[in-house]
Design a protein around this motif. Structure first.
Motif, short mmCIF file in Angstrom:
data_model
loop_
_atom_site.label_atom_id
_atom_site.label_comp_id
_atom_site.label_asym_id
_atom_site.label_seq_id
_atom_site.Cartn_x
_atom_site.Cartn_y
_atom_site.Cartn_z
N ASP A 135 1.04 -1.03 -0.28
CA ASP A 135 0.04 -0.03 -0.41
C ASP A 135 0.75 1.11 0.16
OD1 ASP A 135 -2.10 1.08 -0.01
OD2 ASP A 135 -2.13 1.49 2.09
N SER A 136 2.39 1.10 0.63
CA SER A 136 2.71 1.88 0.50
C SER A 136 2.67 2.70 -0.62
CB SER A 136 4.27 1.93 0.92
OG SER A 136 4.94 1.39 -0.03
N ARG A 154 0.11 5.45 -1.01
CA ARG A 154 -0.04 6.29 -0.10
C ARG A 154 1.63 6.25 0.62
NH1 ARG A 154 -4.77 5.49 4.30
NH2 ARG A 154 -4.33 2.86 4.57
N PRO A 155 1.31 7.45 1.40
CA PRO A 155 2.83 7.19 2.38
C PRO A 155 2.16 6.95 3.99
CG PRO A 155 2.35 9.91 1.64
CD PRO A 155 1.08 8.67 0.96
N TYR A 156 3.30 6.44 4.38
CA TYR A 156 3.01 6.20 5.30
C TYR A 156 3.94 6.64 6.29
CZ TYR A 156 -0.25 2.46 4.90
OH TYR A 156 -1.87 1.91 4.84
N LEU A 157 3.32 7.35 8.50
CA LEU A 157 4.10 7.56 9.53
C LEU A 157 3.82 6.95 10.10
CD1 LEU A 157 5.11 10.15 9.39
CD2 LEU A 157 3.64 11.38 10.78
N ILE A 158 5.07 5.99 10.55
CA ILE A 158 5.54 4.83 11.93
C ILE A 158 6.04 5.77 12.95
CG2 ILE A 158 5.50 2.98 12.26
CD1 ILE A 158 5.48 2.36 8.65
N LYS A 159 5.75 5.54 13.53
CA LYS A 159 6.25 5.64 15.41
C LYS A 159 6.82 4.72 16.03
CE LYS A 159 3.54 7.35 18.79
NZ LYS A 159 2.94 7.30 19.90
N ALA A 160 7.84 4.52 16.14
CA ALA A 160 8.26 3.63 17.15
C ALA A 160 8.75 3.53 18.35
CB ALA A 160 9.63 2.94 16.25
N ILE A 185 9.44 7.00 11.54
CA ILE A 185 9.64 6.91 9.62
C ILE A 185 8.95 7.32 8.57
CG2 ILE A 185 10.23 4.59 9.00
CD1 ILE A 185 11.09 3.41 11.81
N GLY A 186 8.98 7.61 8.12
CA GLY A 186 8.45 7.82 7.30
C GLY A 186 8.25 6.13 6.22
N LEU A 187 7.04 6.11 5.15
CA LEU A 187 7.59 5.01 4.04
C LEU A 187 7.01 5.22 3.26
CD1 LEU A 187 8.58 1.66 3.58
CD2 LEU A 187 5.97 0.74 4.58
N VAL A 188 7.62 4.47 1.73
CA VAL A 188 6.89 5.70 0.61
C VAL A 188 7.67 4.98 -0.70
CG1 VAL A 188 6.69 7.54 -1.25
CG2 VAL A 188 6.52 7.66 1.33
N THR A 230 12.65 5.96 5.18
CA THR A 230 13.20 6.80 5.51
C THR A 230 12.92 7.36 7.30
OG1 THR A 230 12.85 7.70 3.48
CG2 THR A 230 14.24 9.78 4.86
N PHE A 231 14.21 7.72 7.82
CA PHE A 231 13.63 8.19 9.20
C PHE A 231 13.68 9.56 9.28
CE2 PHE A 231 14.94 4.03 10.48
CZ PHE A 231 14.55 4.04 11.06
#
Length: 809
Positions: free
Chosen positions: A157-158, A161-167, A220-223, A228-229
């Motif tokens: 799915d990335s 659309r982009p994803y914004l992920i928090k660890a 983290i950004g996922l595209v 990408t951090f």
């Protein structure tokens, strides 16, 4: 008295402290044992996953804080969620059943959520013991990501659309400080179409390792599958800009009065509809960029700034209302849009529906298999039946009138069951040959087809008379379409369609350049923000390459000049005296080149490890030489055994007969009676020249194979000696054939390991550079195991002053 009081306190205080710690330990262990996910969910230990899931849904609805106003609802909801996370994972459930363990990454016998971990690890208290605020809110549970879900759903799915992920983790106090900013960012970006995810490092260690998130908090950004951090201050504006920078460049083109005609006319080359967004802001809104990113494979997007003075003609031509954002969608007709929407608060759902309903042109060109699958899907049942009306035409100007007539016919006959498309015969030859029976179409042809299976099976029928765009052709095509809807068996022919060529695929060099650019950009970001954990493999590869490069340069710089040049074969080597060869060998300060074969000398230091205590299964191939023949024999030896140097069980050494002249004679004396039958005496053995002999020594099993120099007839100056040598060798061959049950050829008998007979002087008369001519064949037989083995009771000492042989194995 003072001393007694001083001794009384050290006894009383440790006892009281031990009692207190024991009581506290019992309480903590009791609290930990009371936590049972089976009891919380109300299921038995043998419950199936279906029962566990059903119980979880019921309790989650009951204790959800939005529906239940009980003060304990939030804590109960978290316990229910944690219990389901444990029992829904088979590995975690198994660990809990066996050891009471709740985290697959935690050592056995320890609980993550409750206090006591053992005396050697000190005490660990649950956050409820001190009533610390939790680092993860109950509302975040819907964003929690799991390893399998991430790879099956989020990664594909990335690309849309982009994803914004928090660890994060449960004991991350720094995460509490960024929580307000994170919530505001999620509330702003999620309605725009940005995907949100949360990774708990305590539960999802595999996913954290895959993302490279080794510390908390991390954003983290996922595209497009690329991670990408985020490395700036956690501010909402920075996070918004971070997502915008992750999107590909040139998703949306700025449109003015000067370029709007070229933008709309590009539908023919791009094979896509065009969308124009009119708004008052000078920059392209993020909402519009996200929509363009989601539909970039289907539609081209342009943006018009209504406040720009260079867009007055464009606004006047399409009569745009300047008080609200407006979207126009154009297909083949660039003068009039096929659809339009206008709203003050443009929503993502409205824009997605608007674009998805107009993803294709009126008559698109089939340029790849994906487009073919979407336009003409495989029949699943009768109500979803789709017929594809396909025009097979050409690219020249002569075909334009017929193509335009086909477009007019498709516009006037729009029906749900009909899909119109065209294909260039030159670009899609396999498809056209399957439909036209391998016949080239000199004029455009119309084919009606229905796909029946994913394997390519299709029913079709060609419209008779071809297609030139006349009214008669339109009437005939309309008549056959009417017959088709009345009688589906009208399609009488069947064929297996091949996969379409991807006409829009970029060239390989462009793909490689794009991949290299992304890779270099990622390395730059890692270096800029000191992300050394992810950079270590790359840095290790770079330093290894540099080490090999500079190591080679240094070796070449310190090597002899003559070693780097190839040796030219000499037609004839002049004979030299023994004194000249000895003097030249003594003046050489560097060992000769061995063609990268490691050849060690057998000395008092290396003799025991290289022979006496050689590992089982390993063989040491030893060359016997003298000071005079050392240089020539070592060079020849290295060349002959070079092809066998890759074998792990072979070792190569040389023995200097001038230093250890008694060793060879002692070895031959210790062999079987077959050696003594040759009639050796001590005086003969001492006077023989053993230079050029090669021995394959098996130190563990105490046997060896012997190679002695053999004349090959390559010396043109010694014809008389050749005759005498041939007769001598024939005599030896006859004697061996009489004493053995099988015969060998003359050359083989010389390689088998026969020792030189008494009175034979040919071994000393052979030129040095000819002594190892047959060594390669002998090595092949050694590897095959067909050489005779000469047994010895014990290996003799290398030091000639020692009289007793070595008895070590």
């Amino acid at each position: 008295m003072t001393v007694r009081r001083a001794n009384r306190h050290p006894r009383t205080c440790p006892a009281s402290l031990a009692i207190f710690l024991l009581i506290l330990t019992v309480q903590l262990v009791k609290t930990a044992s009371e936590y049972d996910p089976y009891k919380i969910l109300g299921v038995s230990r043998s419950a199936s996953q279906t029962e566990i899931k059903k119980a979880y849904k019921t309790l989650a609805k009951e204790w959800h804080p939005d529906k239940n106003k009980d003060p304990k609802a939030e804590d109960m909801f978290i316990k229910v969620s944690k219990s389901y996370e444990i029992l829904s994972n088979e590995e975690r459930r198994s660990n809990f059943d066996r050891y009471g363990q709740m985290d697959e990454n935690q050592p056995f016998g320890q609980s993550q959520h409750h206090g006591f971990r053992g005396f050697h690890n000190s005490f660990y208290f649950d956050e409820s013991f001190f009533h610390f605020p939790r680092s993860r809110d109950f509302a975040d549970s819907k964003y929690l990501l799991h390893h399998a879900q991430f790879n099956s759903d989020i990664l594909p799915d990335s690309h849309k659309r982009p994803y914004l992920i928090k660890a994060t983790s449960e004991w991350c106090f720094a995460c509490i400080h960024i929580e307000p900013v994170w919530k505001e960012t999620v509330q702003e970006l999620e309605p725009l179409g940005v995907g949100i995810g949360i990774v708990d490092l305590g539960y999802e260690r595999r996913l954290a390792n895959q993302l490279g998130a080794h510390r908390v908090p991390s954003i983290i950004g996922l595209v497009n599958g690329r991670v990408t951090f985020f490395n700036q201050a956690v501010v909402r504006e920075h996070l918004r800009q971070f997502i915008e920078d992750l999107l590909p460049q040139k998703l949306v083109e700025k449109i003015t009065d000067d370029n709007y005609l070229g933008f709309l006319d590009s539908w023919h080359a791009e094979n896509k509809p065009s969308v124009l967004l009119f708004d008052q802001v000078p920059v392209v809104p993020l909402l519009y960029k996200l929509t363009a990113f989601a539909f970039r494979d289907y539609v081209r997007f342009g943006y018009v700034d209504q406040g720009d003075t260079h867009n007055t003609r464009l606004l006047r031509q399409f009569n745009i209302n300047t008080y609200a954002p407006t979207m126009l969608l154009f297909k083949e007709d660039t003068e009039k849009p096929v659809d339009i929407i206008q709203a003050r608060g443009m929503k993502r759902q409205i824009m997605d529906e608007f674009v998805s309903n107009n993803k294709f042109l009126q008559v698109p060109r089939l340029v790849n298999q994906q487009l073919f699958d979407e336009l003409c899907p495989v029949k699943q049942f009768h109500r979803r039946r789709k017929y594809c009306v396909l025009l097979i035409t050409g690219e020249d100007q002569a075909f334009l009138p017929g193509n335009k007539a086909f477009l007019d016919f498709a516009t006037a006959n729009r029906k749900e069951v009909l899909r119109f498309a065209y294909v260039y015969q030159r670009q899609q030859q396999p498809l056209c040959q399957a439909l036209l029976h391998n016949q080239a179409a000199h004029s455009p042809q119309v084919v009606i087809l229905e796909r029946r299976s994913q394997a390519g099976k299709a029913l079709y029928r060609s419209v008779s008379g071809g297609w030139n765009g006349s009214e008669e052709d339109k009437y005939r095509l309309h008549e056959q379409l009417e017959l088709l809807q009345k009688d589906p068996t009208y399609l009488s022919s069947d064929a297996t369609l091949p996969e379409l060529n991807n006409e829009m695929a970029p060239m390989f060099i462009i793909q490689w350049m794009n991949a290299a650019y992304d890779y270099i950009l990622q390395i730059y970001d890692d270096l800029l923000y000191s992300n050394w954990r992810e950079m270590m493999p790359i840095l290790s590869l770079i330093f290894s390459a540099l080490f090999i490069l500079f190591g080679t340069v240094i070796i070449q710089a310190f090597s002899e000049p003559g070693e780097s040049k190839p040796q030219k074969p000499k037609p004839k080597e002049q004979p030299q005296s023994e004194d000249d060869a000895s003097s030249r060998a003594s003046t050489s300060s560097r060992p000769p080149k061995k063609d990268f074969v490691e050849v060690t000398e057998l000395t008092d230091i290396t003799y025991t490890s290289n022979l006496v205590k050689l590992r089982p299964g390993h063989i040491n191939v030893v060359l016997v030489l003298t000071n005079a023949s050392k240089t020539a024999l070592l060079r020849k030896f290295a060349k002959e055994v070079f092809s066998f140097s890759g074998t792990q069980t072979l070792h190569f050494s040389f023995l200097n007969a001038d230093k250890h002249r008694h060793w060879m004679a002692s070895l031959l004396r210790s062999t079987s009676d077959a050696m003594q039958s040759e009639g050796y005496s001590d005086e003969d053995e001492e006077s023989l020249d053993y230079s050029g002999h090669v021995l394959a020594l098996n130190g563990h099993k105490k046997y060896f194979c012997l190679f002695r120099p053999v004349f090959t007839g390559d010396d043109p100056n010694d014809s008389s000696s050749e005759t005498s040598f041939s007769s001598d060798s024939r005599r030896k061959s006859r004697s061996r054939s009489r004493s053995s049950s099988h015969s060998r050829s003359r050359s083989h008998s010389r390689e088998d390991g026969a020792v030189p007979r008494r009175g034979s002087s040919r071994a000393t008369s052979i030129e040095v550079h000819h002594k190892l001519d047959r060594l390669g064949l002998w090595m092949e037989r050694l590897m095959e195991g067909t050489l005779p083995r000469l047994r010895v009771p014990a290996w003799p000492f290398l030091n000639e002053s020692t009289n007793n042989p070595s008895t070590e194995s």
